[in-house]
Design an enzyme around this catalytic site. Sequence first.
Site, mmCIF file in Angstrom:
data_model
loop_
_atom_site.group_PDB
_atom_site.id
_atom_site.type_symbol
_atom_site.label_atom_id
_atom_site.label_comp_id
_atom_site.label_asym_id
_atom_site.label_seq_id
_atom_site.Cartn_x
_atom_site.Cartn_y
_atom_site.Cartn_z
ATOM 1 N N CYS A 12 17.303 -4.453 3.954
ATOM 2 C CA CYS A 12 16.592 -5.729 4.030
ATOM 3 C C CYS A 12 16.606 -6.327 2.634
ATOM 4 O O CYS A 12 16.059 -5.741 1.693
ATOM 5 C CB CYS A 12 15.151 -5.539 4.504
ATOM 6 S SG CYS A 12 14.216 -7.096 4.492
ATOM 7 N N CYS A 70 14.062 -1.574 2.797
ATOM 8 C CA CYS A 70 13.785 -2.570 1.751
ATOM 9 C C CYS A 70 14.526 -2.210 0.464
ATOM 10 O O CYS A 70 14.244 -1.185 -0.162
ATOM 11 C CB CYS A 70 12.281 -2.627 1.487
ATOM 12 S SG CYS A 70 11.813 -3.619 0.051
ATOM 13 N N CYS A 118 0.813 -1.209 0.000
ATOM 14 C CA CYS A 118 0.000 0.000 0.000
ATOM 15 C C CYS A 118 0.842 1.251 0.000
ATOM 16 O O CYS A 118 2.063 1.219 0.134
ATOM 17 C CB CYS A 118 -0.938 0.027 1.214
ATOM 18 S SG CYS A 118 -0.058 0.011 2.778
ATOM 19 N N CYS A 152 14.325 -11.277 0.490
ATOM 20 C CA CYS A 152 13.757 -11.966 -0.669
ATOM 21 C C CYS A 152 14.851 -12.557 -1.559
ATOM 22 O O CYS A 152 14.594 -13.484 -2.334
ATOM 23 C CB CYS A 152 12.865 -11.034 -1.477
ATOM 24 S SG CYS A 152 13.651 -9.482 -1.984
ATOM 25 N N GLY A 190 -0.758 0.397 -4.749
ATOM 26 C CA GLY A 190 -1.958 -0.341 -4.387
ATOM 27 C C GLY A 190 -3.130 0.100 -5.227
ATOM 28 O O GLY A 190 -3.499 1.271 -5.202
ATOM 29 N N ASN A 209 1.408 0.939 6.272
ATOM 30 C CA ASN A 209 2.116 0.290 5.175
ATOM 31 C C ASN A 209 3.120 -0.676 5.781
ATOM 32 O O ASN A 209 3.980 -0.271 6.561
ATOM 33 C CB ASN A 209 2.841 1.340 4.318
ATOM 34 C CG ASN A 209 3.718 0.719 3.253
ATOM 35 O OD1 ASN A 209 3.515 -0.418 2.854
ATOM 36 N ND2 ASN A 209 4.699 1.464 2.783
ATOM 37 N N GLY A 210 3.016 -1.940 5.438
ATOM 38 C CA GLY A 210 3.922 -2.937 5.970
ATOM 39 C C GLY A 210 3.171 -4.191 6.355
ATOM 40 O O GLY A 210 2.058 -4.438 5.885
ATOM 41 N N TYR A 229 12.177 -1.751 -7.783
ATOM 42 C CA TYR A 229 10.888 -1.846 -8.475
ATOM 43 C C TYR A 229 9.757 -1.045 -7.845
ATOM 44 O O TYR A 229 9.003 -0.379 -8.549
ATOM 45 C CB TYR A 229 10.474 -3.318 -8.556
ATOM 46 C CG TYR A 229 9.121 -3.553 -9.190
ATOM 47 C CD1 TYR A 229 8.911 -3.322 -10.540
ATOM 48 C CD2 TYR A 229 8.043 -3.998 -8.431
ATOM 49 C CE1 TYR A 229 7.671 -3.532 -11.133
ATOM 50 C CE2 TYR A 229 6.799 -4.214 -9.010
ATOM 51 C CZ TYR A 229 6.617 -3.982 -10.356
ATOM 52 O OH TYR A 229 5.397 -4.179 -10.935
ATOM 53 N N CYS A 287 8.660 -12.477 0.997
ATOM 54 C CA CYS A 287 8.738 -11.324 1.883
ATOM 55 C C CYS A 287 7.570 -11.374 2.866
ATOM 56 O O CYS A 287 6.437 -11.685 2.482
ATOM 57 C CB CYS A 287 8.683 -10.026 1.079
ATOM 58 S SG CYS A 287 8.640 -8.541 2.114
ATOM 59 N N ASP A 340 14.721 -6.899 -17.585
ATOM 60 C CA ASP A 340 13.539 -6.818 -16.728
ATOM 61 C C ASP A 340 13.999 -6.635 -15.292
ATOM 62 O O ASP A 340 15.160 -6.869 -14.961
ATOM 63 C CB ASP A 340 12.684 -8.083 -16.872
ATOM 64 C CG ASP A 340 11.224 -7.846 -16.495
ATOM 65 O OD1 ASP A 340 10.892 -6.735 -16.041
ATOM 66 O OD2 ASP A 340 10.413 -8.785 -16.660
#
Length: 485
Positions: free
Chosen positions: A458, A255, A16, A461, A42, A121-122, A261, A401, A364
Amino acid sequence: MPLAHPFDDDKLKEECGIFGVIGASDAANFVALGLHALQHRGQEAGGIVSHDADQGFNSVRRFGYVRDNFTDQNVMKTLPGLLAIGHVRYSTTGSKGQTAIRDVQPFFGEFSMGGAAIAHNGNITNADALRRELIERGSIFQSSSDSECIIHLMARSLQRNIPERMEDALRRVEGAFSIVAMTRTKLIGVRDPLGVRPLVLGKVGDGWALSSETCALDIIGASFVREIKPGEMVVITEKGVESIFPFRPAKSRFCIFEHVYFSRPDSILGGRSVYETRREIGVELARETPVDADIVCPVPDSGTPAAIGYSQESGIPYAMGIIRNQYMGRTFIEPTEQIRNMGVRLKLNVNRALIKGKRIILVDDSVVRGTTSRKIKEMVLDAGAAEVHFRIASPPTAWPCFYGVDTPQREKLLAATMSEEEMRQHLGVDSLRFISLDGLYRAVGEANGRDPDAPAYCDACFSGEYPVEPADMISKGFELKPAAE
């Protein structure tokens, strides 16, 4: 009804975006504009809560895009006042795929000292345990969202005012949180001690704004002041901004995928342009993974800056070999089976005159399940490409994640079950290479790459090293990466 496009399911999705304004006439209109700029974070639903001295708190929550719900002045007239917060949502917890309006934020609670609304958010990694405890003690939940736990913890706090109750509540919370909240007179912003998710402060006229990204400040003509620091709480009133650090200090672990991205390329992260960082990722990728080819093509739109960087560093010409249809809108939310089988051709089309007979480097941002990558490869080969080489502007995504990003289960992540060569064979391309984790760190400004003993970001992922233990998922059987792996 969720508006997620059926052919966008091969990308990681942020949960979000959050936005708040205090001290501006018709604050809700500013919030609507800010949420519009954060729509990429979002698209499932959105909500705004405002406060007016005469009418008190007012709330509007809707499914769909901001432009479809919060541009109607008949709606916006129901949200008067100098103070408002808002939220755009893509679910990662709650009834995913069958979202109820009760799950749409901001959430509102009435306390003994007055009302408060909160947008989060999170992801709270101990939400299941907290929910069980709160229900056993008599709390009645209205939603399936982990964020509602914060409201109930605040209600049970014995602190004297709402900011102090929020501090008290958030000390019980594990995981990642950037929060924008409001009382009758205050706008509040908080980041978790690791600063996993973003939050920035802006100045708009005589008022103030809080936002997930700087691009949303731009749209309302606000000036960027600074990022909210990890572990910081700001309480904003007509008197100004008060800064508090209520949590135990910890090393920041922002993050890293925000750089790759999630954030818009026209935003600023850590004092640096997101676009420039993504271009630099392409430069590092070209240095690490050279290949003889005729043209470099981005997979639009997220691969574009990295493709430009790859082209500049390699000397191989950049070209728009794939064109994105910018007008997908809501037409194909529920496509027929025949249309569904057309796959990504509804969204992307190959520039045949440019591709035919060429050796193509496709850049990509990531490979998740690999389904979209295979379809794009088939389109490019069908257009007559002589060779197809994939270059990926992030390391292999091998771990889910748990901090506010919608990630498939680990067994559905291509990199979790296949080596790079096996992925190349699975995708059916001439070569497949990813940027290294060290290369990604260099691109975001860490000259010496990733410090294995104290990573600056972080990157769970990619690495499987979670800075906050995902307690709820472990209790459900999730296995952490073995120490020796």
